[in-house]
Design a protein around this motif. Structure first.
Motif, PDB file in Angstrom:
ATOM      1  N   SER A 152       1.003  -1.111   0.006  1.00 58.87           N
ATOM      2  CA  SER A 152      -0.098  -0.148   0.033  1.00 58.87           C
ATOM      3  C   SER A 152       0.857   1.166   0.044  1.00 58.87           C
ATOM      4  O   SER A 152       2.118   1.294   0.238  1.00 58.87           O
ATOM      5  CB  SER A 152      -0.990   0.038   1.209  1.00 58.87           C
ATOM      6  N   ASP A 153       0.196   2.389  -0.290  1.00 57.94           N
ATOM      7  CA  ASP A 153       1.078   3.722  -0.150  1.00 57.94           C
ATOM      8  C   ASP A 153       1.555   3.887   1.176  1.00 57.94           C
ATOM      9  O   ASP A 153       2.823   4.098   1.095  1.00 57.94           O
ATOM     10  CB  ASP A 153       0.329   4.697  -0.458  1.00 57.94           C
ATOM     11  N   PRO A 154       1.123   3.682   2.220  1.00 54.94           N
ATOM     12  CA  PRO A 154       1.798   4.019   3.592  1.00 54.94           C
ATOM     13  C   PRO A 154       2.885   2.859   3.775  1.00 54.94           C
ATOM     14  O   PRO A 154       3.985   3.209   4.192  1.00 54.94           O
ATOM     15  CB  PRO A 154       0.730   3.603   4.691  1.00 54.94           C
ATOM     16  N   GLY A 155       2.611   1.565   3.358  1.00 51.65           N
ATOM     17  CA  GLY A 155       3.576   0.513   3.404  1.00 51.65           C
ATOM     18  C   GLY A 155       4.753   0.840   2.638  1.00 51.65           C
ATOM     19  O   GLY A 155       5.768   0.573   3.242  1.00 51.65           O
ATOM     20  N   LEU A 156       4.802   1.297   1.374  1.00 52.05           N
ATOM     21  CA  LEU A 156       5.660   1.623   0.707  1.00 52.05           C
ATOM     22  C   LEU A 156       6.491   2.709   1.118  1.00 52.05           C
ATOM     23  O   LEU A 156       7.676   2.798   1.205  1.00 52.05           O
ATOM     24  CB  LEU A 156       5.326   2.046  -0.837  1.00 52.05           C
ATOM     25  N   GLN A 157       5.710   3.552   1.838  1.00 52.94           N
ATOM     26  CA  GLN A 157       6.518   4.837   2.257  1.00 52.94           C
ATOM     27  C   GLN A 157       7.293   4.548   3.611  1.00 52.94           C
ATOM     28  O   GLN A 157       8.452   4.878   3.974  1.00 52.94           O
ATOM     29  CB  GLN A 157       5.551   6.137   2.754  1.00 52.94           C
ATOM     30  N   ASP A 158       6.951   3.574   4.374  1.00 56.72           N
ATOM     31  CA  ASP A 158       7.739   3.042   5.526  1.00 56.72           C
ATOM     32  C   ASP A 158       8.922   2.318   4.864  1.00 56.72           C
ATOM     33  O   ASP A 158      10.032   2.387   5.562  1.00 56.72           O
ATOM     34  CB  ASP A 158       6.763   1.957   6.316  1.00 56.72           C
ATOM     35  N   VAL A 159       9.054   1.758   3.544  1.00 58.40           N
ATOM     36  CA  VAL A 159      10.235   0.588   3.192  1.00 58.40           C
ATOM     37  C   VAL A 159      10.882   1.982   2.819  1.00 58.40           C
ATOM     38  O   VAL A 159      12.219   1.845   3.126  1.00 58.40           O
ATOM     39  CB  VAL A 159       9.657  -0.052   2.137  1.00 58.40           C
ATOM     40  N   LEU A 160      10.515   3.149   2.111  1.00 59.62           N
ATOM     41  CA  LEU A 160      11.619   4.165   1.583  1.00 59.62           C
ATOM     42  C   LEU A 160      12.031   4.764   2.762  1.00 59.62           C
ATOM     43  O   LEU A 160      13.247   5.288   2.469  1.00 59.62           O
ATOM     44  CB  LEU A 160      10.642   4.985   0.578  1.00 59.62           C
ATOM     45  N   ALA A 161      11.336   5.168   3.810  1.00 60.80           N
ATOM     46  CA  ALA A 161      11.764   5.688   4.900  1.00 60.80           C
ATOM     47  C   ALA A 161      13.011   4.976   5.554  1.00 60.80           C
ATOM     48  O   ALA A 161      14.071   5.460   5.992  1.00 60.80           O
ATOM     49  CB  ALA A 161      10.825   6.076   6.032  1.00 60.80           C
ATOM     50  N   GLU A 162      12.799   3.702   5.681  1.00 56.01           N
ATOM     51  CA  GLU A 162      13.695   2.815   6.266  1.00 56.01           C
ATOM     52  C   GLU A 162      15.053   2.731   5.266  1.00 56.01           C
ATOM     53  O   GLU A 162      16.325   2.874   5.839  1.00 56.01           O
ATOM     54  CB  GLU A 162      13.391   1.369   6.418  1.00 56.01           C
ATOM     55  N   LEU A 163      14.779   2.714   4.085  1.00 55.07           N
ATOM     56  CA  LEU A 163      15.965   2.704   3.192  1.00 55.07           C
ATOM     57  C   LEU A 163      16.990   4.230   3.374  1.00 55.07           C
ATOM     58  O   LEU A 163      17.980   4.038   3.353  1.00 55.07           O
ATOM     59  CB  LEU A 163      15.487   2.524   1.707  1.00 55.07           C
ATOM     60  N   LYS A 164      16.001   5.154   3.396  1.00 55.41           N
ATOM     61  CA  LYS A 164      16.776   6.443   3.618  1.00 55.41           C
ATOM     62  C   LYS A 164      17.565   6.647   4.873  1.00 55.41           C
ATOM     63  O   LYS A 164      18.649   6.988   5.040  1.00 55.41           O
ATOM     64  CB  LYS A 164      15.890   7.738   3.341  1.00 55.41           C
ATOM     65  N   ALA A 165      16.976   6.014   5.930  1.00 55.53           N
ATOM     66  CA  ALA A 165      17.323   6.217   7.204  1.00 55.53           C
ATOM     67  C   ALA A 165      18.743   5.347   7.317  1.00 55.53           C
ATOM     68  O   ALA A 165      19.426   5.581   8.472  1.00 55.53           O
ATOM     69  CB  ALA A 165      16.408   5.547   8.386  1.00 55.53           C
TER      70      ALA A 165
END
Length: 325
Positions: free
Chosen positions: A82-95
């Motif tokens: 989902s959009d929120p799920g993808l944003q979580d993954v992208l945030a983890e990637l960036k962090a």
């Protein structure tokens, strides 16, 4: 390569031959280099190349803990988020100071027209999933021969099909890299040899005629084709989409080596990795560099052992860039 549920090159050849940069632990080693000498390519983790099974989040964690700088995007998994799920993954990637590397093309253009058309119809959805995740690179491999298509017929068919593929990818801001397969045991195994050198691949790209098509440069195939540093130095940075790094077995004559049996970078020293990476750095290549050993010993390791061994090998190879300057 491994292709999101599609047969990989290793499977194909087995049958044929039978008949953004950031370090993850503090300051990057290259951060203090003068700007003109700073490398831009990333040490990329592709778990599937090592025989390691991992979800996208597991791969991100492995890449972070073992000092990689980018990670393979699992397109199928990303498309289901989902959009929120993808944003979580992208945030983890960036962090964790990572970026996505290059995906593998989910279109088998090597088989019959019906297979190609079926896969092509599914490509827009696949491309949207990658674009949504911020992925801009894909790659695939070229068959080194055919029993039914002469070189010219094969060339025309491949150019036509990949032109259609590249148009769809371009609509989603994706680039397509093409990898030639060069061992003599591969291109002599069929009745009609096909593209198996850098020069021939560039001719095919010119025939396709679209600006989002470039090269996947594999050090193994570069070695087997007899290509050299000058061939890379003649390229622009945008001509290279992705890079694979490996070494060759020391106890097998070059013309008897087979594509499915390689080594981790610098394991034997048969292949001059330093010259290869140095030429890529010289042209300003800024994409992922992945280990692709196709090595049974690595595949028998535990997940942690395989990723750790690959990280050590890749860092040792990249250290040669500093030594060359």
């Amino acid at each position: 390569m491994i292709h999101d549920g599609k047969p990989g090159r290793r499977d194909f050849l087995a049958g044929m031959l039978g008949g953004g940069l950031a370090a993850t632990f503090g300051r990057p080693e290259w951060a203090d280099e003068p700007p003109g000498r700073r490398r831009r390519m990333t040490i990329d983790l592709v778990c599937g190349n090592l025989g390691v099974k991992a979800t996208q989040r597991e791969a991100i964690d492995l890449a972070h803990r073992h000092g990689f700088e980018s990670v393979f995007p699992e397109a199928g998994e990303l498309s289901r988020l989902s959009d929120p799920g993808l944003q979580d993954v992208l945030a983890e990637l960036k962090a964790k100071g990572l970026g996505f590397g290059a995906a593998f093309l989910a279109v088998d253009f090597r088989k019959d027209e019906a297979t190609f058309e079926r896969d092509l119809a599914e490509l827009p959805g696949y491309s949207r999933a990658l674009q949504r995740a911020g992925v801009h690179r894909t790659g695939t491999w070229l068959p080194p021969g055919s029993d039914s298509l002469t070189y010219l017929r094969h060339f025309k068919q491949t150019a036509r099909r990949l032109r259609e593929v590249a148009r769809v990818l371009g609509d989603h801001q994706l680039r397509l890299g093409l990898e030639y397969v060069a061992p003599k045991t591969a291109w002599t195994a069929r009745r009609y040899p096909f593209v198996h050198t850098l020069a021939e691949t560039r001719e095919l790209i010119a025939e396709i005629g679209l600006g989002n098509v470039g090269l996947v440069l594999d050090r193994w195939h570069w070695y087997h084709a007899g290509d050299g540093a000058a061939d890379i130095q003649a390229l622009g940075s945008d001509d290279v989409v992705a890079v694979d790094l490996n070494d060759a077995p020391a106890d097998v004559p070059k013309d008897q080596q087979r594509d499915g049996s390689r080594e981790l970078p610098l394991a034997t020293g048969v292949i001059d990795v330093g010259a290869f990476l140095g030429a890529l750095a010289e042209i300003g290549y800024d994409g992922p560099v992945r280990a692709e050993p196709f090595n049974d010993a690595v595949r028998k390791m535990t997940r942690e052992e395989a990723v750790a061994a690959t990280s050590r090998a890749m860092k040792k190879a990249f250290a040669l860039l500093g030594a060359r300057d």
